[in-house]
Design a protein around this motif. Structure first.
Motif, mmCIF file in Angstrom:
data_model
loop_
_atom_site.group_PDB
_atom_site.id
_atom_site.type_symbol
_atom_site.label_atom_id
_atom_site.label_comp_id
_atom_site.label_asym_id
_atom_site.label_seq_id
_atom_site.Cartn_x
_atom_site.Cartn_y
_atom_site.Cartn_z
ATOM 1 N N ASN A 1 -6.686 1.921 2.787
ATOM 2 C CA ASN A 1 -6.295 3.269 3.144
ATOM 3 C C ASN A 1 -5.963 4.513 2.119
ATOM 4 O O ASN A 1 -5.713 5.546 2.292
ATOM 5 N N LEU A 2 -6.292 3.978 0.840
ATOM 6 C CA LEU A 2 -5.899 4.971 -0.164
ATOM 7 C C LEU A 2 -7.033 5.554 -0.944
ATOM 8 O O LEU A 2 -6.780 6.690 -1.516
ATOM 9 N N PRO A 3 -8.436 5.332 -0.556
ATOM 10 C CA PRO A 3 -9.439 6.049 -1.046
ATOM 11 C C PRO A 3 -9.103 7.843 -0.762
ATOM 12 O O PRO A 3 -9.342 8.453 -1.655
ATOM 13 N N GLY A 4 -8.865 7.869 0.420
ATOM 14 C CA GLY A 4 -8.660 9.223 0.679
ATOM 15 C C GLY A 4 -7.486 9.982 0.179
ATOM 16 O O GLY A 4 -7.968 11.117 -0.446
ATOM 17 N N PRO A 5 -6.323 9.676 0.318
ATOM 18 C CA PRO A 5 -5.232 10.313 -0.479
ATOM 19 C C PRO A 5 -5.328 10.335 -1.915
ATOM 20 O O PRO A 5 -4.745 11.233 -2.308
ATOM 21 N N LEU A 6 -5.882 9.438 -2.612
ATOM 22 C CA LEU A 6 -6.042 9.113 -3.791
ATOM 23 C C LEU A 6 -7.082 9.973 -4.524
ATOM 24 O O LEU A 6 -7.204 10.519 -5.894
ATOM 25 N N GLU B 1 0.714 -1.207 0.162
ATOM 26 C CA GLU B 1 -0.145 -0.123 0.014
ATOM 27 C C GLU B 1 0.939 1.128 -0.055
ATOM 28 O O GLU B 1 0.494 2.107 -0.741
ATOM 29 N N GLU B 2 2.015 1.391 0.741
ATOM 30 C CA GLU B 2 2.675 2.303 0.940
ATOM 31 C C GLU B 2 3.473 2.404 -0.649
ATOM 32 O O GLU B 2 3.679 3.665 -0.876
ATOM 33 N N LEU B 3 3.859 1.475 -1.164
ATOM 34 C CA LEU B 3 4.709 1.741 -2.452
ATOM 35 C C LEU B 3 3.615 2.289 -3.554
ATOM 36 O O LEU B 3 4.136 3.302 -4.338
ATOM 37 N N ILE B 4 2.616 1.744 -3.623
ATOM 38 C CA ILE B 4 1.442 2.203 -4.674
ATOM 39 C C ILE B 4 1.224 3.724 -4.386
ATOM 40 O O ILE B 4 0.939 4.276 -5.395
ATOM 41 N N HIS B 5 1.086 4.000 -3.106
ATOM 42 C CA HIS B 5 0.810 5.403 -2.770
ATOM 43 C C HIS B 5 1.646 6.160 -3.044
ATOM 44 O O HIS B 5 1.682 7.357 -3.790
ATOM 45 N N LYS B 6 3.075 5.955 -2.896
ATOM 46 C CA LYS B 6 4.163 6.707 -3.297
ATOM 47 C C LYS B 6 4.369 6.797 -4.602
ATOM 48 O O LYS B 6 4.658 7.981 -5.266
ATOM 49 N N THR B 7 4.073 5.703 -5.196
ATOM 50 C CA THR B 7 4.023 5.948 -6.918
ATOM 51 C C THR B 7 3.172 6.561 -7.276
ATOM 52 O O THR B 7 3.252 7.269 -8.474
ATOM 53 N N ALA B 8 2.054 6.569 -6.983
ATOM 54 C CA ALA B 8 1.000 7.467 -7.491
ATOM 55 C C ALA B 8 1.209 8.870 -7.292
ATOM 56 O O ALA B 8 0.808 9.611 -8.221
ATOM 57 N N LEU B 9 1.718 9.126 -6.302
ATOM 58 C CA LEU B 9 2.063 10.717 -5.815
ATOM 59 C C LEU B 9 3.002 11.211 -6.695
ATOM 60 O O LEU B 9 2.854 12.348 -7.152
ATOM 61 N N ALA B 10 3.750 10.388 -7.300
ATOM 62 C CA ALA B 10 5.047 10.846 -8.186
ATOM 63 C C ALA B 10 4.602 10.638 -9.725
ATOM 64 O O ALA B 10 5.387 11.161 -10.512
ATOM 65 N N ASP B 11 3.524 9.743 -10.126
ATOM 66 C CA ASP B 11 3.071 9.583 -11.388
ATOM 67 C C ASP B 11 1.658 9.727 -11.343
ATOM 68 O O ASP B 11 0.965 8.963 -11.138
#
Length: 317
Positions: A30-35, A4-14
């Protein structure tokens, strides 16, 4: 770092990366909010999710889709083949609880033909990490590739410090002149145990973590075959269409033969239970694997150590 942390980090960068799920949020809860709008839950609709992912990929997005492996590869197979495979779109399929990791479930939920189905789609790449560390090492390259990809998700803790990942390259853990185990995915953990037990019994044992079934590291596999050892294909998959079939195809293409022992599910589904029970009952613990190899080599009297301890599958459905 976890998935989850890796996909979150990747999505923020791309900003091209989107996260999609067919109501299976175990890895990404935990990703619906941040994304925000870049997190899409289509409900229990694997076919709709794949079709939508293909449409988004046509518009420059990189969708990473999530659902149970058996429903993605069976219920949504036509959509993966037609909507993703034919136009060769960069849809990334994260398939949850594949193979023996669906331990508590019966045949309807057992993805043990998934490698066969996915590798049969032209242009589709197929990955099976040995554990969570192995998976996290390969995901950035998979997500950055222009190819469609199928990933057998594996969040089990690592019992081995893996080499850096290189697309299309196997991890050579050990080289041996008597026996070489070729494996992928969660059974790597048991292959390590079997290797050590066989070495204790006096054998020279090699072990190869293939990591990728397509593209296959053909050079590494051919080196093993040419070395003359007994080649053991070890997989939590039907024998038909999986690694044993991949090896047979490669040998025929190169007009080679080899001594091969396939350890796989032959024409049957497995009995559901706790992961330790499944591995014990079906004969896939490190001790069972070593004993079956010993029997093939005429060493049937050797016990090959104590019973293997198996950590249960945290995410069994």
């Amino acid at each position: 770092m976890n998935y989850e942390e890796l996909i979150h980090k990747t999505a923020l960068a791309d900003e091209r990366l989107l996260v999609m799920t067919a109501e299976n949020r175990a890895l990404i809860r935990n990703l619906p909010g941040p994304l925000g709008p870049r997190f899409i839950d289509t409900g229990i609709t694997e076919q709709t999710m794949i079709g939508a992912a293909a449409g988004l990929a046509l518009r420059g997005r990189v969708p990473v889709v999530h659902a149970l492996a058996t429903f993605l590869t069976l219920r949504a197979f036509e959509f993966i083949r037609t909507d993703v495979g034919i136009p060769h779109l960069p849809v990334k399929i994260s398939a949850f609880v594949p193979g023996f990791l669906s331990d508590g479930n019966g045949p309807t939920h057992q993805a043990i033909e998934d490698v066969s189905l996915m590798r049969g789609i032209p242009g589709m790449t197929v990955f099976a990490p040995a554990d969570e560390q192995d998976m996290l090492a390969m995901l950035p390259a998979i997500w950055a590739s222009p190819d469609p990809a199928y990933l057998r998700v594996n969040t089990r803790p690592a019992t081995y410090q893996h080499a850096p990942f290189e697309m299309g390259k196997a991890e050579i853990v050990a080289e041996g002149t008597d026996i070489t185990l070729l494996t992928y995915g969660m059974l790597f953990e048991q292959a390590l145990i079997a290797k050590d037990l066989l070495i204790e019994a006096g054998y020279s044992v090699g072990l190869v973590n293939l990591r990728s079934l397509k593209p296959l590291d053909e050079a590494a596999v051919l080196d093993v075959v040419k070395g003359g050892s007994l080649v053991v294909t070890l997989e939590d998959h039907f024998q038909t269409g999986g690694l044993y079939s991949i090896l047979a195809e490669l040998l025929l293409e190169h007009e080679l033969t080899a001594k091969v022992l396939p350890l796989a599910l032959k024409e049957r589904w497995y009995k559901p239970g706790l992961l330790s029970e499944v591995l014990e009952y079906e004969g896939f613990t490190g001790q069972h694997i070593a004993r079956r190899i010993g029997e093939r080599l005429g060493d049937g009297a050797h016990t090959f150590g104590a019973k293997t301890k198996v950590v249960e599958n945290e995410f069994a459905e």
